[in-house]
Design a protein around this motif. Sequence first.
Motif, PDB file in Angstrom:
ATOM      1  N   VAL A 170      63.492  28.852  47.638  1.00 47.82           N
ATOM      2  CA  VAL A 170      64.140  27.761  48.385  1.00 47.82           C
ATOM      3  C   VAL A 170      64.524  28.249  49.781  1.00 47.82           C
ATOM      4  O   VAL A 170      64.300  27.574  50.784  1.00 47.82           O
ATOM      5  CB  VAL A 170      65.373  27.256  47.604  1.00 47.82           C
ATOM      6  N   ARG A 171      65.062  29.468  49.790  1.00 47.21           N
ATOM      7  CA  ARG A 171      65.496  30.003  51.080  1.00 47.21           C
ATOM      8  C   ARG A 171      64.290  30.141  52.033  1.00 47.21           C
ATOM      9  O   ARG A 171      64.342  29.752  53.197  1.00 47.21           O
ATOM     10  CB  ARG A 171      66.146  31.372  50.838  1.00 47.21           C
ATOM     11  N   GLU A 172      63.198  30.645  51.502  1.00 49.73           N
ATOM     12  CA  GLU A 172      62.023  30.849  52.356  1.00 49.73           C
ATOM     13  C   GLU A 172      61.453  29.513  52.832  1.00 49.73           C
ATOM     14  O   GLU A 172      61.037  29.358  53.984  1.00 49.73           O
ATOM     15  CB  GLU A 172      60.940  31.623  51.589  1.00 49.73           C
ATOM     16  N   GLU A 173      61.435  28.524  51.919  1.00 47.77           N
ATOM     17  CA  GLU A 173      60.867  27.222  52.271  1.00 47.77           C
ATOM     18  C   GLU A 173      61.716  26.547  53.360  1.00 47.77           C
ATOM     19  O   GLU A 173      61.186  25.980  54.316  1.00 47.77           O
ATOM     20  CB  GLU A 173      60.821  26.352  50.998  1.00 47.77           C
ATOM     21  N   LYS A 174      63.046  26.705  53.223  1.00 46.84           N
ATOM     22  CA  LYS A 174      63.937  26.117  54.216  1.00 46.84           C
ATOM     23  C   LYS A 174      63.689  26.758  55.580  1.00 46.84           C
ATOM     24  O   LYS A 174      63.569  26.063  56.598  1.00 46.84           O
ATOM     25  CB  LYS A 174      65.398  26.339  53.809  1.00 46.84           C
ATOM     26  N   ALA A 175      63.578  28.077  55.566  1.00 47.17           N
ATOM     27  CA  ALA A 175      63.365  28.787  56.824  1.00 47.17           C
ATOM     28  C   ALA A 175      62.049  28.325  57.469  1.00 47.17           C
ATOM     29  O   ALA A 175      61.972  28.130  58.686  1.00 47.17           O
ATOM     30  CB  ALA A 175      63.333  30.281  56.561  1.00 47.17           C
ATOM     31  N   ARG A 176      61.034  28.146  56.579  1.00 47.31           N
ATOM     32  CA  ARG A 176      59.728  27.726  57.119  1.00 47.31           C
ATOM     33  C   ARG A 176      59.837  26.322  57.776  1.00 47.31           C
ATOM     34  O   ARG A 176      59.341  26.093  58.878  1.00 47.31           O
ATOM     35  CB  ARG A 176      58.701  27.702  55.986  1.00 47.31           C
ATOM     36  N   LEU A 177      60.581  25.416  57.138  1.00 51.69           N
ATOM     37  CA  LEU A 177      60.710  24.052  57.658  1.00 51.69           C
ATOM     38  C   LEU A 177      61.515  24.028  58.967  1.00 51.69           C
ATOM     39  O   LEU A 177      61.212  23.288  59.897  1.00 51.69           O
ATOM     40  CB  LEU A 177      61.373  23.142  56.613  1.00 51.69           C
ATOM     41  N   VAL A 178      62.542  24.879  59.017  1.00 50.90           N
ATOM     42  CA  VAL A 178      63.348  24.951  60.247  1.00 50.90           C
ATOM     43  C   VAL A 178      62.496  25.454  61.407  1.00 50.90           C
ATOM     44  O   VAL A 178      62.524  24.907  62.519  1.00 50.90           O
ATOM     45  CB  VAL A 178      64.583  25.850  60.023  1.00 50.90           C
ATOM     46  N   VAL A 179      61.695  26.496  61.095  1.00 51.72           N
ATOM     47  CA  VAL A 179      60.819  27.039  62.146  1.00 51.72           C
ATOM     48  C   VAL A 179      59.879  25.930  62.641  1.00 51.72           C
ATOM     49  O   VAL A 179      59.636  25.770  63.845  1.00 51.72           O
ATOM     50  CB  VAL A 179      60.022  28.249  61.610  1.00 51.72           C
ATOM     51  N   ASP A 180      59.402  25.149  61.665  1.00 49.53           N
ATOM     52  CA  ASP A 180      58.474  24.072  62.001  1.00 49.53           C
ATOM     53  C   ASP A 180      59.155  23.034  62.913  1.00 49.53           C
ATOM     54  O   ASP A 180      58.605  22.602  63.936  1.00 49.53           O
ATOM     55  CB  ASP A 180      57.994  23.432  60.693  1.00 49.53           C
ATOM     56  N   LEU A 181      60.405  22.662  62.549  1.00 49.89           N
ATOM     57  CA  LEU A 181      61.159  21.690  63.355  1.00 49.89           C
ATOM     58  C   LEU A 181      61.364  22.222  64.770  1.00 49.89           C
ATOM     59  O   LEU A 181      61.178  21.526  65.765  1.00 49.89           O
ATOM     60  CB  LEU A 181      62.533  21.443  62.714  1.00 49.89           C
ATOM     61  N   GLU A 182      61.729  23.490  64.809  1.00 49.06           N
ATOM     62  CA  GLU A 182      62.020  24.095  66.104  1.00 49.06           C
ATOM     63  C   GLU A 182      60.769  24.115  66.994  1.00 49.06           C
ATOM     64  O   GLU A 182      60.820  23.816  68.178  1.00 49.06           O
ATOM     65  CB  GLU A 182      62.546  25.507  65.877  1.00 49.06           C
ATOM     66  N   ARG A 183      59.664  24.443  66.319  1.00 51.58           N
ATOM     67  CA  ARG A 183      58.410  24.510  67.082  1.00 51.58           C
ATOM     68  C   ARG A 183      58.090  23.124  67.694  1.00 51.58           C
ATOM     69  O   ARG A 183      57.761  23.010  68.873  1.00 51.58           O
ATOM     70  CB  ARG A 183      57.283  24.972  66.145  1.00 51.58           C
ATOM     71  N   ARG A 184      58.298  22.113  66.814  1.00 51.78           N
ATOM     72  CA  ARG A 184      57.999  20.759  67.305  1.00 51.78           C
ATOM     73  C   ARG A 184      58.966  20.361  68.435  1.00 51.78           C
ATOM     74  O   ARG A 184      58.576  19.781  69.443  1.00 51.78           O
ATOM     75  CB  ARG A 184      58.097  19.751  66.165  1.00 51.78           C
ATOM     76  N   ALA A 185      60.239  20.712  68.269  1.00 50.97           N
ATOM     77  CA  ALA A 185      61.233  20.355  69.289  1.00 50.97           C
ATOM     78  C   ALA A 185      60.931  21.052  70.613  1.00 50.97           C
ATOM     79  O   ALA A 185      61.005  20.457  71.688  1.00 50.97           O
ATOM     80  CB  ALA A 185      62.618  20.735  68.790  1.00 50.97           C
TER      81      ALA A 185
END
Length: 744
Positions: free
Chosen positions: A27-42
């Motif tokens: 869960v921790r890794e998946e969350k980190a991956r999604l945050v990175v994804d959001l940040e990249r898009r932002a």
Amino acid sequence: MKFTIRLVGALWLAALLVLGAFAVVQVREEKARLVVDLERRAVLLGEGLREAIEPQVARGSTAGVERILKKLGKPQRGIAVYDRLATLMVATPDLTPILPPAVPEVTEALTGGEVHRGFREFKGSREYVYAAPLLREDRPVGVLLVVLDAGHLVTAEWELWRYNAVRFLVLAVVLTLIALAVVRASITGPMAKLSAWTKELRAGRPAPPPEVPDANLFGPLALEVSRLAGSFHKAQAAAEQEAALRLAGETIWTEERLKQFVNLRLAGRSLVVVSNREPVSHVRHGGRIQAHTPASGLVTAMEPMMRACGGVWVAHGSGDADRETADDRGRLGLPEDDPRYTLRRVWLTKEQEQGYYYGFANEGLWPLCHIVHTRPVFRPSDFAHYLEVNRKFAATVLEEVEKEESPLVLIQDYHFALLPSLVKAERPDARVAIFWHIPWPNFEAFGICPWQRELLLGMLGADLIGFHTQYHCNNFLETVERAIEARIDWEHFSVLRGEHETLVKPFPISVAPEFVDEPPATSRAGLLQELGISAEFLGVGVERVDYTKGLPERFRALRWFFERYPEYRERVVFVQLAAPSRSTIPRYQELQREVEDTIREVNQTLQTRSWRPIIYLNRHYEHREIWTYYRHADFCMVTSLHDGMNLVAKEFVSVRDDDDGVLILSRFTGAARELRDALLVNPYDIAETAEAIRTAVEMAPEERAARMARMRRTVREHNIYQWAGLLLSELTRIPLEVAGTRDA
Ligand code: F6P
């Protein structure tokens, strides 16, 4: 059931801990991956707009900013632009209704001149905010805020937890099923079989242990239960036997009776038996340690007695693995599975063993006492070792009885003629007996021994000297009378020297009624198949390869028999079990060659394509193996040229509970005086022995049964328990004459 619940519970807990830990990480890794994804898009969105918007904001042109944002079309979520006072200039339409009046990241970006990001709740929906300062000449003139929907982060986390919960449930069900199957196959199933089996044993129906899948797990338990059942049945049988004997008014000695007798008569005094040969020797065989019962009549006789009486048995530790199977004092409890007495091993050097055992005892005294025309060899160095070893054994005996009041010391055989006086000198309160297992020759024959005086004085240290027959007692008394100064009391058969009196009495030794604990189930057909032969009549001989046993004479008699009665060729087979013995002595090596040559000669002369008259099995055999031969033989040959007693004859009789089989017995054995229903022969007389073989195979079944029944009765009545009982009874009755004695 409780065990199964505990096992399944433990498996569930283990699965929960392992899967839970993995799920947290996942869960921790998946969350980190999604945050990175959001940040990249932002970042992509923000950086793409910043260049275009920056000049418009610097000019304060809200319309310019609106134009640019319109060009974007409909971005995912929203974009807002603020001026240098953090006042909202423009926001995309979907963002406007939810945008709060102040967003902390915007203020921070304006004051710090750096990008600020984070998660915010905008009217109940979770958003990712990315605030980038808009600069002019490196000074913030406004802020570009990118807002992205972060609701899917929560959904994704819940999805993962749900997925792992299902995984856990599936795993738990599978583990439960497997655990139940394993428990059933490996534990509850075998336990049920074992308990059914123990029920059978308890009911007195002996049954082989059931097949269980895990021998390592259940084998030891099954073994212990078998032993327990064995002891239980033995005790029961002993009690029944005692009761039956009492009812029949018989006075037969049994193990139980001897135990009672020892308890009463010895009243706690300790018993020490001394012999050269130990009851069990441990030898290395193919990398493993094996326990061997030596081929020795002495051991066959004394072992059951020790089981009944308890005490300490002092003997030479001769096996190559003896040291590691005993404690550091050389002691171990025997029998190993159910200790009833203690074996104390004495360690000898190679030189001591050579001089004392091979030299003086077996090249000197053995041929001296057996009149078989082998010349004794007497070397002073051997006698010196004999004395040294007798002293060593004396020291061990004295150590064993150090704290004991008036102990009983029972010395065995010709290896220890000096021991009685050595023990008695130190412990006059001990009652000491020596039993001589071999014949005692007449005065002239014994007189050739250079140390006859030392030997006689050594033996006369004992309170009691035993031989198998009165004849040997008489020979001994006559030797004493003529060789040393002593008074012989021919009325009481004793020797008086000074204050000390030694009784000299016959105690014909015997065997225990049960030759082996539990007879093996090998059939006659099975035995013949094992040997690879077919035979209408089976003869057997069981000996150490020793020149007193008359082996070559026996094989010549067999040849004579087949030549005289050719109709028995291919119908009679003789099996000789021959245990190697004293094989470093040249005379024994010579005999081994003579035996092999004689057998080869007989076989080569007579054998056919499908038959060999003599089968020679030249190795050590355990009692259980020998039992099978005794039990299935039509006749047993004991043709010693001279023998104190010969217990093979009694062993053969004791196992024939089918009242069958014929014993051919040398008249020069002590056993011949008791077993009058054997076919008695002069082993030197080949023709007479051959004739006895013919009589044996032709004897009518009724006569065989009648003779065997009578011999069995003799052996049953005069058994080893009686021997021990009479000897101990005699010994404990002797008054001790020493002053200051602790026991009179
Ligand atoms: O009879 C003498 C005796 O010590 C017996 O007790 C035994 O059967 C035989 O000799 C065994 O000899 P050893 O101990 O030398 O193998």
